[in-house]
Scaffold this motif. Structure first.
Motif, PDB file in Angstrom:
ATOM      1  N   ARG A  77       0.811  -1.191   0.000  1.00 55.46           N
ATOM      2  CA  ARG A  77       0.000   0.000   0.000  1.00 55.46           C
ATOM      3  C   ARG A  77       0.857   1.258   0.000  1.00 55.46           C
ATOM      4  NH1 ARG A  77      -5.723   0.868   0.970  1.00 55.46           N
ATOM      5  NH2 ARG A  77      -5.866   3.078   1.277  1.00 55.46           N
ATOM      6  N   TYR A 125     -14.020  -8.118  -0.243  1.00 56.00           N
ATOM      7  CA  TYR A 125     -14.343  -7.250  -1.380  1.00 56.00           C
ATOM      8  C   TYR A 125     -13.731  -7.806  -2.652  1.00 56.00           C
ATOM      9  CZ  TYR A 125     -15.468  -3.618   2.070  1.00 56.00           C
ATOM     10  OH  TYR A 125     -15.985  -2.907   3.109  1.00 56.00           O
ATOM     11  N   GLN A 165     -15.549  -9.022  -6.040  1.00 58.47           N
ATOM     12  CA  GLN A 165     -15.197  -8.434  -7.321  1.00 58.47           C
ATOM     13  C   GLN A 165     -14.878  -9.501  -8.345  1.00 58.47           C
ATOM     14  OE1 GLN A 165     -12.665  -5.191  -6.944  1.00 58.47           O
ATOM     15  NE2 GLN A 165     -12.089  -5.149  -9.082  1.00 58.47           N
ATOM     16  N   SER A 220     -16.994  -5.918 -11.183  1.00 61.69           N
ATOM     17  CA  SER A 220     -16.589  -4.744 -10.407  1.00 61.69           C
ATOM     18  C   SER A 220     -17.784  -3.905  -9.996  1.00 61.69           C
ATOM     19  CB  SER A 220     -15.586  -3.907 -11.177  1.00 61.69           C
ATOM     20  OG  SER A 220     -15.960  -3.834 -12.511  1.00 61.69           O
ATOM     21  N   ALA A 267     -19.032  -5.297  -6.888  1.00 62.32           N
ATOM     22  CA  ALA A 267     -18.113  -4.981  -5.792  1.00 62.32           C
ATOM     23  C   ALA A 267     -18.366  -3.576  -5.291  1.00 62.32           C
ATOM     24  CB  ALA A 267     -16.668  -5.108  -6.270  1.00 62.32           C
ATOM     25  N   ARG A 268     -18.672  -2.659  -6.238  1.00 67.12           N
ATOM     26  CA  ARG A 268     -18.951  -1.283  -5.834  1.00 67.12           C
ATOM     27  C   ARG A 268     -20.169  -1.241  -4.927  1.00 67.12           C
ATOM     28  NH1 ARG A 268     -19.917   2.980 -10.504  1.00 67.12           N
ATOM     29  NH2 ARG A 268     -17.998   2.186 -11.366  1.00 67.12           N
ATOM     30  N   ARG A 278     -19.325  -2.722  -1.478  1.00 65.90           N
ATOM     31  CA  ARG A 278     -18.557  -1.808  -0.618  1.00 65.90           C
ATOM     32  C   ARG A 278     -19.446  -0.692  -0.099  1.00 65.90           C
ATOM     33  NH1 ARG A 278     -14.289  -2.029  -4.493  1.00 65.90           N
ATOM     34  NH2 ARG A 278     -12.667  -3.395  -3.737  1.00 65.90           N
ATOM     35  N   LEU A 279     -20.315  -0.197  -1.002  1.00 71.66           N
ATOM     36  CA  LEU A 279     -21.213   0.898  -0.630  1.00 71.66           C
ATOM     37  C   LEU A 279     -22.114   0.489   0.521  1.00 71.66           C
ATOM     38  CD1 LEU A 279     -22.202   3.632  -1.583  1.00 71.66           C
ATOM     39  CD2 LEU A 279     -23.715   2.479  -3.126  1.00 71.66           C
ATOM     40  N   LYS A 313     -20.227   0.030   3.776  1.00 68.95           N
ATOM     41  CA  LYS A 313     -19.814   1.267   4.422  1.00 68.95           C
ATOM     42  C   LYS A 313     -20.998   1.953   5.087  1.00 68.95           C
ATOM     43  CE  LYS A 313     -17.390   5.438   3.471  1.00 68.95           C
ATOM     44  NZ  LYS A 313     -17.165   6.360   2.423  1.00 68.95           N
ATOM     45  N   TYR A 352      -2.219  13.915  -4.350  1.00 67.86           N
ATOM     46  CA  TYR A 352      -3.597  14.333  -4.131  1.00 67.86           C
ATOM     47  C   TYR A 352      -4.035  15.299  -5.219  1.00 67.86           C
ATOM     48  CZ  TYR A 352      -4.647  12.384   0.442  1.00 67.86           C
ATOM     49  OH  TYR A 352      -4.933  11.544   1.467  1.00 67.86           O
ATOM     50  N   PHE A 389     -15.599   3.975  -3.984  1.00 68.03           N
ATOM     51  CA  PHE A 389     -16.306   2.726  -3.700  1.00 68.03           C
ATOM     52  C   PHE A 389     -15.772   1.565  -4.502  1.00 68.03           C
ATOM     53  CE2 PHE A 389     -18.943   4.089  -0.598  1.00 68.03           C
ATOM     54  CZ  PHE A 389     -19.695   5.191  -0.941  1.00 68.03           C
ATOM     55  N   ASP A 390     -15.032   1.853  -5.573  1.00 65.89           N
ATOM     56  CA  ASP A 390     -14.397   0.761  -6.302  1.00 65.89           C
ATOM     57  C   ASP A 390     -13.122   0.334  -5.619  1.00 65.89           C
ATOM     58  OD1 ASP A 390     -15.202   1.690  -9.717  1.00 65.89           O
ATOM     59  OD2 ASP A 390     -16.074   0.225  -8.362  1.00 65.89           O
ATOM     60  N   GLY A 391     -12.740   1.067  -4.576  1.00 61.99           N
ATOM     61  CA  GLY A 391     -11.516   0.730  -3.884  1.00 61.99           C
ATOM     62  C   GLY A 391     -10.278   1.214  -4.601  1.00 61.99           C
ATOM     63  N   GLU A 402      -8.973   7.148  -2.757  1.00 66.96           N
ATOM     64  CA  GLU A 402      -9.434   7.494  -1.425  1.00 66.96           C
ATOM     65  C   GLU A 402      -9.615   9.001  -1.358  1.00 66.96           C
ATOM     66  OE1 GLU A 402      -6.722   6.510   1.626  1.00 66.96           O
ATOM     67  OE2 GLU A 402      -5.391   8.141   1.130  1.00 66.96           O
ATOM     68  N   ARG A 443      -7.029  10.690  -4.234  1.00 64.65           N
ATOM     69  CA  ARG A 443      -5.832  10.156  -4.866  1.00 64.65           C
ATOM     70  C   ARG A 443      -5.994   8.664  -5.113  1.00 64.65           C
ATOM     71  NH1 ARG A 443      -1.287   7.991  -1.658  1.00 64.65           N
ATOM     72  NH2 ARG A 443      -2.344   7.121   0.123  1.00 64.65           N
ATOM     73  N   VAL A 469      -5.063   4.777  -5.036  1.00 64.46           N
ATOM     74  CA  VAL A 469      -4.393   3.898  -4.070  1.00 64.46           C
ATOM     75  C   VAL A 469      -4.322   2.489  -4.625  1.00 64.46           C
ATOM     76  CG1 VAL A 469      -4.993   5.130  -1.991  1.00 64.46           C
ATOM     77  CG2 VAL A 469      -6.585   3.487  -2.930  1.00 64.46           C
TER      78      VAL A 469
END
Lengths: 521, 302
Positions: A249, A337, A341, A346, A349-350, A353-354, A357, B203, B237-239, B242, B257, B259
Motif C-alpha cells: 500500500r 471485497y 469483485q 466490479s 463490488a462497488r 462496498r457501498l 460502508k 492528491y 467505492f471501487d476501492g 481514497e 488520490r 491507491v
C-alpha cells in the motif's frame, strides 16, 4: 465442525498416514470424544489396528486424551491441527529464510516425526546432511564431519530459544493408569546441556553411516520429547501478512518501520493480545538506527495502515500502539471485497462496498449513489442476496397488508457470517484440489511407476559403473512421448500443490479474523 | 369615416391603457378614461381587438372581465387559431421550462379531455409545442413550447440522455478520472522529500479533475463540480481511490488520490472452484463432482 472440514481432514490423514488412520480420524471427528472401545465399534476395524492408529495420531500431536471413567481414557481429535499439516511446507520455508539450511533440516525431521527426543533429532539431521553432502561430492564437507553434531546441536538450541520448538508435556506420575500430561513453564523452552551426551551422539552418527545394523546406543534424554510450536510460526505468518500489505500500500521503507514497531511491541506485550501495549517513537528510532523521514512514516502509518497503528499520546516523541484485531479486520474486509469483485464483477463490488460502508441502504439509493443504472443495480443486489453476501431487512410502517403501506427494504452485510461462508468455501476448494491431485496420480500411476523404475535402474548402473550402452538401452525403455506425458503430470501436480498452499494463506487470514472476533467478544 | 377614425383612436387608447396596466384593464378603467364613450362602442372596439388577437379576455374570480395586452410576438402564431387552442397554448406557455401534464391542462382550461387531446395534436402538428417524457415519471407525457428546453431536474441532468441512464458515459468518465489520478500518483512517486511529500503530491482536487475532463472534450455536456464529485465517489467505492479534505482559502475542498489495494487477488479466486457457478451443487456423488469437473481439467491444461 463442518461437513467439508471433515472431508478435508479425512483426505489429509489418508494422504499422509494411510487408510486406517484416516478412518479412525473420521470416526473421532464425527462422533466426538470417545473411549477406545466405542471407536472400535464405530470404525469396524480390529482393536490392535485402532490402537496403533491412535498411537500414531498422538505421536503427531493430533489427538489428546483425558480421563473419562476411572482408568479409561477418552480421545479427542484436534481437527485444527490436521489442517496445519498442509502448512508444513510454509513452516519449512520460513525457517530456511530466517535461519538457514541446517535448521531447515532439523525442522523437517521434527515435522516428519511429530515428537522426538533431541538426540534423535540431532542424529537424524546429521546423517541426512552428511548424505546430502556426499551426493554433492564436495571435498570441503570432510573436515566438518566430526563437528557436525555440535553445529546441529547449536542450531537446535537456537530454535528452542526462539520458541519455535517446545518441550512436550510428560506424565509426571507413573502410577496412574491414565497419564496426565503436565509441564512446568520454565522447562518449556530449555534444553539443559546434561541431557545430551555428545560422545554417544558422535558414535551413533558414525555407526549409522558406516554400518547397516541397528544401533544400540542409549542416550540420557530418552524421556524428553520435543515438538514444533505452531503458534510461534503463526505469529511470524501474521506479521508478514500485515507487513506485506503495508509494503504494497505504501512503501518498502514503511514496511521496515512497521517491523521495528513490532519488535518493540513484543518486548512489552503478549504477542497474541488483540491490542498491544504502547511503544514510543524514541524506542522505534533506536531500533532503526537512522531512517530518514521516520516521523513522516509514522504519521502515514497512523493514517493509512487500516487502523492498525494508533497514536495514543505525545510523550517520548509520540506513543503508538498496534491493534492487531483491527489490522485483520481491514485485511479481511478487503479480502471479501476482492472475492466479490472476482466472482460477480466490479459493479457488484462497488455496490457491496457501498452497502458495507453505509451499514443499511435502501434499494433506490443504491442505484443513485453508485451511478449504476437502476435496473442493473437491482439485478446485482438481488444476485448478491441470492448468494448470501447481502441480507434484507424489512421496515413496515403499519402491519396491515394494504397497498398503501409501503414496505421499505434495507440491504445490509453481516460480515462474520459472510466470513464463515467463505471459509467453508475454501475448505470445499481445498478438498476438490486434493481429490484432483489424487485422481491425476492414480490415473497415471503406471507411467509414474515406470519412470521411477527407469530412473532407479539408471542410478544403479551409474554407481556400479555400467557402460554408456547399457544406460542408453535402459533410458530408451521410456519413449519421448511418455516422458512428455510424465512431465505434464508433474506440472499439473505442482500447480495443484501451489494452489493448495495459496488457499491455505487465505484460510489463515480468515481464521485469524475469527480468532480476534472471538477475543473481542 | 369619422366613426372608423374614432374607432381606431379608441383602439389605440385601449391598447395604451393595456400597456399601462399590465395586469389588465376592466370596463371600469376604460370608461373612466374615456367617459364620453358609450358602452356599445367600447364593446365593438373590444371585440375587434379580440378578433385581431391584440388583447386577451380573462375572467377574474369575482366575475369581472379583464383585458390584457397580448404579446405581439406570439400574435402571428396564433392568428387564425381557435379559442381552445389559444387557451391551451397560453397554459403551456405559462409553465415555462417545467412543462405540464395533459391532465393538468384539462383541469386548468376546463375543457373536455377529447377537446384537449385534439387541440394538443393540432398544436403539435403546427410545431408550436412538443412533448417529452420526464425521467421521474416515464409514463406521463409532458408538454412544452417548441423552442424551449426541458428543465434539468426533469431530464436527470448530465447522466441521462433521452431518458435513459447513460451508463457508458458514466463508465467513460470513470475511466478517465481514474487514469488522471493514476498518472498523478505515478508522477508523485518521483518526488523526493519523504513519503508525506509523495503523498501530498499525489492528491488532486476535484476542481482540477473537472478542468482536465472538460479539456479532454469527450462530451458536449457541461459537467458541474458536483457531477465530478459523484464520479470520484464511485471510484472510492471501487476501492481504487481514497478521499480526504483539505483547506483552500477559507473553505474545505475534497481531494482524491489513487491507491493500491492492501491485498492481491485471493487464491480462492484463482482456482476454478472460486468462480464456478455450480459450486453449491458440487459434491462427491451425483453429476457434479470434483473428479468429473470440466473446469478443473481445462484449468490444468494451460
Amino acid at each position: 465442525m463442518s461437513y467439508y472440514l471433515q472431508k478435508v481432514c479425512y483426505k489429509i490423514l489418508n494422504e499422509y498416514f494411510g487408510n486406517i488412520v484416516a478412518k479412525v480420524g473420521e470416526v473421532l471427528f464425527q462422533k466426538g470424544v470417545n473411549p477406545l472401545r466405542v471407536i472400535v465399534t464405530y470404525s469396524k476395524l480390529p482393536l490392535s489396528k485402532v490402537s496403533e492408529a491412535i498411537a500414531v495420531l498422538v505421536q503427531h500431536n493430533l489427538v489428546t486424551w483425558e480421563e473419562w471413567r476411572p482408568g479409561i481414557p477418552c480421545y479427542t481429535l484436534l481437527h485444527d491441527r490436521i489442517l496445519l499439516i498442509l502448512r508444513f511446507p510454509r513452516y519449512v520455508f520460513l525457517v530456511r529464510e530466517k535461519f538457514g539450511e541446517e535448521e531447515e533440516m532439523v525442522v523437517d525431521v521434527l515435522l516428519k516425526e511429530g515428537q522426538a527426543t533431541a538426540s534423535h533429532i540431532i542424529i537424524t539431521s546429521c546423517v541426512k546432511l552428511l548424505e546430502a553432502s556426499d551426493n554433492d561430492t564436495s571435498a570441503s564437507s570432510g573436515s566438518n564431519y566430526e563437528q557436525r553434531h555440535i553445529t546441529i546441536r547449536n542450531h537446535l538450541l537456537k530454535l528452542i530459544e526462539n520458541e519455535f520448538i517446545q518441550r512436550c508435556s510428560s506424565p509426571q506420575d507413573s502410577t496412574k493408569p491414565v497419564p496426565v500430561l503436565t509441564i512446568k513453564e520454565e522447562d518449556l523452552y530449555s534444553l539443559p546441556p546434561e541431557l545430551l551426551d555428545l560422545k554417544a551422539l558422535q558414535q551413533e552418527i558414525q555407526h549409522r553411516r558406516t554400518e547397516t545394523t541397528a544401533p544400540t546406543f542409549i542416550h540420557p534424554d530418552a524421556n524428553v520429547l520435543w515438538r514444533l510450536n505452531y503458534d510461534r510460526f503463526h505469529i511470524e505468518f501474521r506479521d508478514s501478512e500485515i507487513c506485506n500489505s503495508i509494503v504494497r500500500r505504501i512503501d518498502p521503507l514503511a514496511g521496515e518501520c512497521f517491523g521495528a514497531m513490532l519488535k518493540c511491541s513484543y518486548k512489552v506485550s503478549d504477542p497474541w493480545a488483540p491490542v498491544m501495549n504502547v511503544v514510543t517513537a524514541a524506542d522505534i528510532r533506536d531500533q532503526l538506527k537512522d531512517l530518514k523521514y521516520l516521523d513522516q512514516y509514522l504519521k502515514i502509518l497512523e493514517e493509512q495502515s487500516g487502523d492498525c497503528v494508533q497514536r495514543v499520546g505525545d510523550a517520548g516523541g509520540g506513543q503508538y500502539r498496534l491493534n492487531m484485531s483491527n489490522a485483520f479486520q481491514s485485511l479481511t474486509y478487503i479480502l471479501i471485497y476482492n472475492i466479490v469483485q472476482e466472482r460477480f464483477g466490479s459493479k457488484a463490488a462497488r455496490i457491496f462496498r457501498l452497502i458495507h460502508k453505509n451499514q443499511m441502504m435502501e434499494q433506490d439509493m443504491i442505484g443513485e449513489v453508485s451511478m449504476i443504472g437502476k435496473k442493473d443495480a437491482n439485478l446485482l443486489s438481488y444476485r448478491l442476496l441470492h448468494d448470501n453476501f447481502l441480507r434484507i431487512h424489512e421496515l413496515r410502517k403499519t402491519l396491515t397488508p394494504s397497498p398503501a403501506n409501503k414496505i421499505i427494504y434495507l440491504f445490509h452485510v453481516d460480515m462474520s457470517s459472510v466470513v464463515r461462508m467463505v471459509l467453508e468455501w475454501c475448505y470445499k476448494g481445498m478438498y476438490n484440489l486434493m481429490v484432483q491431485r489424487e485422481t491425476i496420480v492414480s490415473d497415471n500411476r503406471r507411467l509414474l511407476d515406470k519412470r521411477t523404475r527407469v530412473d532407479s535402474i539408471v542410478e544403479n548402473l551409474k554407481q556400479s559403473g555400467g557402460t554408456e550402452e547399457q544406460i542408453q538401452e535402459v533410458e530408451e525403455m521410456m519413449t519421448p512421448s511418455e516422458r512428455a506425458l510424465v512431465e505434464q503430470v508433474v506440472v499439473k501436480q505442482d500447480k495443484l500443490f501451489d494452489s493448495e498452499t495459496g488457499l491455505d494463506e487465505t484460510i489463515f487470514i480468515l481464521q485469524m479474523y475469527l480468532y480476534y472476533q472471538t477475543q473481542k467478544a | 369615416m369619422a366613426a372608423s377614425d374614432i374607432a381606431s383612436e379608441i383602439e389605440q387608447r385601449v391598447i395604451q391603457l393595456c400597456e399601462e396596466f399590465k395586469q389588465g384593464i376592466t370596463y371600469q378603467i376604460i370608461q373612466n378614461d374615456m367617459p364620453e364613450l358609450k358602452l356599445a362602442q367600447i364593446v365593438e372596439v373590444i371585440n375587434k381587438l379580440l378578433a385581431n388577437c391584440r388583447i386577451d379576455m380573462l375572467k377574474k374570480d369575482d366575475d369581472v372581465l379583464v383585458f390584457k395586452l397580448r404579446d405581439p410576438g406570439s400574435v402571428h402564431r396564433i392568428k387564425g387559431a381557435e379559442p381552445e387552442e389559444q387557451v391551451v397554448y397560453k397554459i403551456i406557455e405559462e409553465c415555462g421550462t417545467q412543462g405540464i401534464w395533459a391532465r393538468e391542462i384539462r383541469s386548468r382550461s376546463n375543457l373536455h379531455l377529447n377537446t384537449v387531446e385534439k387541440v394538443l395534436r393540432k398544436l403539435e402538428s403546427k410545431k408550436l409545442i412538443k412533448s417529452f417524457n420526464s425521467v421521474a415519471a416515464p409514463k406521463k407525457k409532458t408538454y412544452l413550447l417548441y423552442n424551449l428546453e426541458p428543465d434539468r431536474s426533469l431530464t436527470g441532468g448530465a447522466w441521462y440522455s433521452d431518458q435513459h441512464f447513460d451508463s457508458e458515459f458514466v463508465e467513460v468518465l470513470n475511466q478517465q478520472c481514474w487514469r488522471f489520478l493514476e498518472q498523478r500518483a505515478v508522477r508523485a512517486r518521483q518526488v523526493a522529500g519523504g513519503p508525506i511529500a509523495v503523498r501530498n503530491a499525489s492528491y488532486v482536487a476535484s476542481k482540477d479533475v473537472l478542468k482536465h475532463i472538460t479539456e479532454l472534450g469527450i462530451t458536449k455536456v457541461q459537467l458541474s463540480i458536483d457531477d465530478i464529485e459523484t464520479i470520484l465517489e464511485t471510484l472510492v467505492f471501487d476501492g481504487k481511490a481514497e478521499r480526504s479534505v483539505a483547506t483552500e482559502g477559507s473553505q474545505g475542498i475534497k481531494i482524491y488520490r489513487a491507491v493500491t489495494s492492501f491485498l492481491p487477488t485471493p487464491t480462492l479466486m484463482t482456482i476454478p472452484c472460486g468462480v464456478c457457478p455450480l459450486i453449491k451443487e458440487c459434491d462427491d456423488v451425483g453429476n457434479v463432482t470434483p473428479v468429473k469437473c470440466r473446469y478443473m481439467k481445462e484449468w490444468l491444461q494451460w
